[in-house]
Enzyme design. Structure first.
Site, PDB file in Angstrom:
ATOM      1  N   CYS A   1     -35.624 -93.735 104.479  1.00 45.84           N
ATOM      2  CA  CYS A   1     -36.009 -92.977 105.732  1.00 45.84           C
ATOM      3  C   CYS A   1     -37.150 -92.115 105.532  1.00 45.84           C
ATOM      4  CB  CYS A   1     -35.317 -92.234 107.008  1.00 45.84           C
ATOM      5  SG  CYS A   1     -33.402 -93.092 106.910  1.00 45.84           S
TER       6      CYS A   1
ATOM      7  N   HIS B   1     -38.364 -86.920 111.110  1.00 49.19           N
ATOM      8  CA  HIS B   1     -37.958 -88.317 111.311  1.00 49.19           C
ATOM      9  C   HIS B   1     -36.850 -87.627 112.382  1.00 49.19           C
ATOM     10  CE1 HIS B   1     -34.805 -91.566 110.160  1.00 49.19           C
ATOM     11  NE2 HIS B   1     -33.896 -90.906 109.489  1.00 49.19           N
TER      12      HIS B   1
ATOM     13  N   ASN C   1     -32.249 -93.928 114.873  1.00 50.95           N
ATOM     14  CA  ASN C   1     -33.263 -93.808 113.498  1.00 50.95           C
ATOM     15  C   ASN C   1     -33.382 -95.292 113.339  1.00 50.95           C
ATOM     16  OD1 ASN C   1     -33.332 -93.600 111.797  1.00 50.95           O
ATOM     17  ND2 ASN C   1     -31.527 -92.256 110.429  1.00 50.95           N
TER      18      ASN C   1
HETATM   19  N1  COA Z   1     -16.463 -91.926 117.538  1.00 53.44           N
HETATM   20  C1  COA Z   1     -15.782 -91.139 118.198  1.00 53.44           C
HETATM   21  N2  COA Z   1     -15.136 -90.762 117.020  1.00 53.44           N
HETATM   22  C2  COA Z   1     -16.250 -90.484 115.559  1.00 53.44           C
HETATM   23  C3  COA Z   1     -17.282 -91.547 115.560  1.00 53.44           C
HETATM   24  C4  COA Z   1     -17.631 -92.174 116.977  1.00 53.44           C
HETATM   25  N3  COA Z   1     -18.483 -93.106 116.806  1.00 53.44           N
HETATM   26  N4  COA Z   1     -17.093 -91.344 114.957  1.00 53.44           N
HETATM   27  C5  COA Z   1     -16.764 -90.043 113.614  1.00 53.44           C
HETATM   28  N5  COA Z   1     -15.884 -89.909 114.724  1.00 53.44           N
HETATM   29  C6  COA Z   1     -14.489 -89.083 114.534  1.00 53.44           C
HETATM   30  C7  COA Z   1     -13.793 -89.385 113.192  1.00 53.44           C
HETATM   31  O1  COA Z   1     -12.924 -90.204 113.438  1.00 53.44           O
HETATM   32  C8  COA Z   1     -13.016 -87.422 113.204  1.00 53.44           C
HETATM   33  O2  COA Z   1     -12.739 -87.780 114.043  1.00 53.44           O
HETATM   34  P1  COA Z   1     -10.408 -86.648 113.844  1.00 53.44           P
HETATM   35  O3  COA Z   1     -11.329 -85.254 113.525  1.00 53.44           O
HETATM   36  O4  COA Z   1      -9.349 -87.398 114.076  1.00 53.44           O
HETATM   37  O5  COA Z   1     -11.301 -87.017 111.972  1.00 53.44           O
HETATM   38  C9  COA Z   1     -14.397 -86.786 113.961  1.00 53.44           C
HETATM   39  O6  COA Z   1     -14.688 -87.585 115.253  1.00 53.44           O
HETATM   40  C10 COA Z   1     -15.731 -85.789 113.972  1.00 53.44           C
HETATM   41  O7  COA Z   1     -15.760 -86.824 112.224  1.00 53.44           O
HETATM   42  P2  COA Z   1     -17.341 -86.312 111.654  1.00 53.44           P
HETATM   43  O8  COA Z   1     -17.467 -87.974 110.619  1.00 53.44           O
HETATM   44  O9  COA Z   1     -17.146 -84.766 111.424  1.00 53.44           O
HETATM   45  O10 COA Z   1     -18.691 -86.070 112.846  1.00 53.44           O
HETATM   46  P3  COA Z   1     -19.824 -85.398 112.579  1.00 53.44           P
HETATM   47  O11 COA Z   1     -20.057 -83.976 113.761  1.00 53.44           O
HETATM   48  O12 COA Z   1     -19.741 -85.564 111.246  1.00 53.44           O
HETATM   49  O13 COA Z   1     -20.313 -86.391 113.515  1.00 53.44           O
HETATM   50  C11 COA Z   1     -22.536 -88.180 112.145  1.00 53.44           C
HETATM   51  C12 COA Z   1     -20.698 -87.591 112.549  1.00 53.44           C
HETATM   52  C13 COA Z   1     -22.014 -89.353 111.712  1.00 53.44           C
HETATM   53  C14 COA Z   1     -22.298 -87.901 114.098  1.00 53.44           C
HETATM   54  C15 COA Z   1     -22.499 -87.031 111.552  1.00 53.44           C
HETATM   55  O14 COA Z   1     -22.188 -86.532 110.868  1.00 53.44           O
HETATM   56  C16 COA Z   1     -24.328 -87.547 110.938  1.00 53.44           C
HETATM   57  O15 COA Z   1     -25.236 -87.441 112.299  1.00 53.44           O
HETATM   58  N6  COA Z   1     -24.790 -86.678 110.638  1.00 53.44           N
HETATM   59  C17 COA Z   1     -26.165 -87.780 109.942  1.00 53.44           C
HETATM   60  C18 COA Z   1     -25.974 -89.142 109.352  1.00 53.44           C
HETATM   61  C19 COA Z   1     -27.451 -89.251 109.496  1.00 53.44           C
HETATM   62  O16 COA Z   1     -28.849 -88.761 110.095  1.00 53.44           O
HETATM   63  N7  COA Z   1     -27.655 -89.988 107.815  1.00 53.44           N
HETATM   64  C20 COA Z   1     -29.368 -90.446 108.338  1.00 53.44           C
HETATM   65  C21 COA Z   1     -30.339 -89.706 107.731  1.00 53.44           C
HETATM   66  S1  COA Z   1     -31.092 -90.541 106.976  1.00 53.44           S
END
Ligand code: COA
Length: 327
Positions: free
Chosen positions: A111, A253, A283
């Site tokens: 990215c 980004h 993304n």
């Molecule tokens: N739908 C519903 N629930 C989901 C889910 C989805 N798509 N993905 C994860 N969950 C659940 C998890 O299982 C977890 O449940 P639990 O509390 O019962 O264990 C809960 O939601 C929280 O999960 P978590 O991973 O802590 O969520 P988050 O707030 O960190 O959001 C992302 C997840 C991926 C959206 C976030 O971490 C993110 O955007 N990270 C950056 C990723 C990125 O930008 N990558 C590319 C960079 S170039």
């Protein structure tokens, strides 16, 4: 002497999937995805390929710049999702466009790739090695996405963006970029055999189903982005002795609305200075910055003479920021 952006273009596949479509594939909901990411829909290739999208974005950028394909002497394609290993996507784009005088190669820095390709073109133009560069970010991330993994498949989309840079009189800003290879496990895609099966192992290494696709520690990437992007923007302003209030807009980004909002907050800047289109495209990795740039350019939202910051971050880990004067 520096490279001046004199045209932009983009290509978005018409087929799209909204969050409700994703909720038919994995256990998730429109509400969850919107709230945690800001993404509403993403566009997905059907007949298109990384090369065909790159070529179309490039063609539109050349038209926008009023530059003929034969004038281009450098084509850089940033991608992690090329159709084939050889030849490189940039050479295929050259063939499609008839840019017969160009030197062509690809860059892979996920990215942050477009930013690094832009910096590379700028550096070449500043030395006089080339005069007209076509810099493209193009991704078919849908091919690398595990559509059974709700932690990643909600995020990504396909598309391409491009910019034409020409040598011109203007200030050459120093870019600031960083990498931390030791943190690379946070975002991986291992879908190539890492053994030749000849001298290193008896058999090529077997990957699990999930390892063929992108795997991510979402929280680690999130924390990395909200800390490192404001830092690198401060750094690029400092080394170039540019004041924050001189910056008209920040073209980041497009990974997650919450990341963009956190960056704005940490910089103490109004969110209006951070245009976003991730709600429509998700993304798109190295395509996201040039797609956004093209939309801003065509909507007349970038004023001549204004200073903009481009900032990218992603797998590697890699991140960086550059300043450009919009012409
Ligand atoms: N739908 C519903 N629930 C989901 C889910 C989805 N798509 N993905 C994860 N969950 C659940 C998890 O299982 C977890 O449940 P639990 O509390 O019962 O264990 C809960 O939601 C929280 O999960 P978590 O991973 O802590 O969520 P988050 O707030 O960190 O959001 C992302 C997840 C991926 C959206 C976030 O971490 C993110 O955007 N990270 C950056 C990723 C990125 O930008 N990558 C590319 C960079 S170039």
């Amino acid at each position: 002497m520096t490279g001046i952006i004199c045209g932009t273009g983009s290509y978005i596949p018409p087929y799209s999937m909204d969050n409700n479509d994703i909720a038919k594939l994995v256990e998730t909901s429109d509400e969850w995805i919107r709230e945690r990411t800001g993404v509403v829909r993403r566009h997905i290739i059907q007949e298109e390929t990384t090369v065909s999208m790159a070529a179309e974005a490039g063609r539109r950028a050349l038209e926008n710049a009023g530059v003929a394909p034969e004038e281009v002497d450098l084509i850089l394609v940033s991608t992690i999702s090329s159709n084939v290993i050889l030849p490189c996507a940039a050479c295929d784009v050259q063939k499609e466009l008839g840019a017969k005088n160009a030197t062509c190669f690809d860059l892979n820095a996920a990215c942050t790739g477009f930013l690094l390709a832009y910096n590379t073109a700028e550096a070449y133009l500043a030395t006089g090695a080339y005069k007209t560069a076509l810099v493209i970010g193009s991704e078919s991330l849908s091919n690398l996405t595990n559509w059974k993994d709700r932690g990643t498949c909600i995020l990504f989309g396909d598309g391409a963006g491009a910019a034409v840079l020409k040598t011109g009189e203007g200030r050459m800003y120093r870019p600031v970029t960083h990498s931390q290879g030791h943190k690379g496990e946070a975002l991986t895609c291992k879908s190539r055999h890492s053994s030749n099966g000849l001298t290193s192992h008896a058999e090529p290494e077997e990957l699990t189903h999930d390892e063929y696709f992108m795997q991510m520690d979402g929280q680690a990437v999130f924390k990395f982005a909200v800390r490192s992007v404001p830092e690198v923007i401060h750094e690029v302003l400092r080394v170039n002795e540019v004041e924050q209030n001189e910056i008209a807009c920040y073209v980041l980004h497009q990974a997650n609305r919450r990341i963009v909002e956190a960056v704005a907050k940490r910089l103490d800047e109004p969110i209006e200075k951070f245009p976003m289109n991730l709600q429509e495209y998700g993304n798109t990795s190295s395509a996201s910055i040039p797609i956004l740039l093209d939309e801003l350019n065509r909507a007349g939202k970038l004023e001549k003479g204004s200073k903009i910051v481009l900032a990218g971050f992603g797998a590697g880990l890699t991140w960086g920021a550059s300043i450009a004067d919009w012409q």
